[in-house]
Motif scaffolding. Sequence first.
Motif, short mmCIF file in Angstrom:
data_model
loop_
_atom_site.label_atom_id
_atom_site.label_comp_id
_atom_site.label_asym_id
_atom_site.label_seq_id
_atom_site.Cartn_x
_atom_site.Cartn_y
_atom_site.Cartn_z
N ASN A 4 -48.93 -11.44 9.62
CA ASN A 4 -49.56 -9.79 9.79
C ASN A 4 -48.80 -9.91 11.89
OD1 ASN A 4 -52.06 -7.62 11.54
ND2 ASN A 4 -50.78 -7.16 9.27
N LEU A 5 -49.43 -10.84 12.02
CA LEU A 5 -49.37 -10.84 13.46
C LEU A 5 -47.92 -10.76 14.30
CD1 LEU A 5 -51.65 -13.29 15.00
CD2 LEU A 5 -51.59 -10.90 15.29
N THR A 6 -47.22 -11.72 12.90
CA THR A 6 -45.28 -11.60 12.95
C THR A 6 -44.63 -10.18 12.82
OG1 THR A 6 -45.04 -12.94 11.28
CG2 THR A 6 -45.76 -13.97 12.86
N GLY A 7 -44.98 -9.05 11.90
CA GLY A 7 -44.91 -8.02 11.58
C GLY A 7 -43.83 -7.89 10.05
N PHE A 8 -44.76 -9.32 9.56
CA PHE A 8 -43.93 -9.37 8.25
C PHE A 8 -44.98 -8.15 7.14
CE2 PHE A 8 -42.94 -11.27 4.25
CZ PHE A 8 -41.67 -11.30 4.06
N TRP A 9 -46.25 -8.74 7.58
CA TRP A 9 -46.96 -7.37 6.30
C TRP A 9 -47.24 -6.72 7.17
CZ3 TRP A 9 -50.03 -11.55 3.25
CH2 TRP A 9 -49.48 -12.33 2.59
N VAL A 10 -47.43 -5.42 6.67
CA VAL A 10 -47.74 -4.43 7.64
C VAL A 10 -48.62 -3.88 7.80
CG1 VAL A 10 -46.99 -1.83 7.50
CG2 VAL A 10 -45.76 -3.16 6.83
N TYR A 11 -50.04 -4.90 6.56
CA TYR A 11 -51.37 -4.34 7.17
C TYR A 11 -51.86 -5.68 6.20
CZ TYR A 11 -49.81 0.75 4.97
OH TYR A 11 -49.33 1.29 4.36
N LEU A 12 -53.25 -6.07 7.30
CA LEU A 12 -53.92 -7.17 7.45
C LEU A 12 -54.86 -6.73 5.56
CD1 LEU A 12 -55.97 -6.76 10.51
CD2 LEU A 12 -54.86 -9.10 9.10
N LYS A 13 -55.24 -5.50 5.01
CA LYS A 13 -55.26 -5.36 3.62
C LYS A 13 -55.09 -4.54 2.71
CE LYS A 13 -60.36 -6.34 4.98
NZ LYS A 13 -62.18 -6.41 5.32
N GLU A 14 -54.58 -4.33 1.47
CA GLU A 14 -54.14 -4.09 1.03
C GLU A 14 -54.45 -2.13 1.24
OE1 GLU A 14 -53.77 -4.45 -3.35
OE2 GLU A 14 -53.61 -6.92 -3.23
#
Length: 130
Positions: free
Chosen positions: A106-116
């Motif tokens: 999430n911090l690198t920007g790969f995943w937009v959400y921390l949770k679904e």
Amino acid sequence: MAVSSLSDFLWTAIKYLWPWHFLWITLALVGWIAWEIFTRHGTAHYNSDNGFSPTFNRFVGSGTYLGLQTLTFLIFTTIFGNLVYCLKWPLALHLLIFLSSGLLLNLTGFWVYLKEPGGRRKKRYRRSRY
């Protein structure tokens, strides 16, 4: 153990076939990564909010978790030896590794959400008043 998702199947296949077909597996993974990058935010397949397919997102997430677990295992066995996994205290660290792999992506920007998404925790952005 029975595999339950496509990502599980891929990692299981890589684990068992790697010694004999490592070159073909590497070429297939490079081709898949190139396909995902070229079709990012396109219409070739369903895209998540980050532009990649959900299967690729799961593959990257499980690969990040595997990498962090492997790094932790190497550090523990180098410092404390193989008997460290007979103790209970390293087990709590595995929970931190699981949580930190999602946080890292999430911090690198790969995943937009921390949770679904879907009523739980929304994207981090500011709404305008107007």
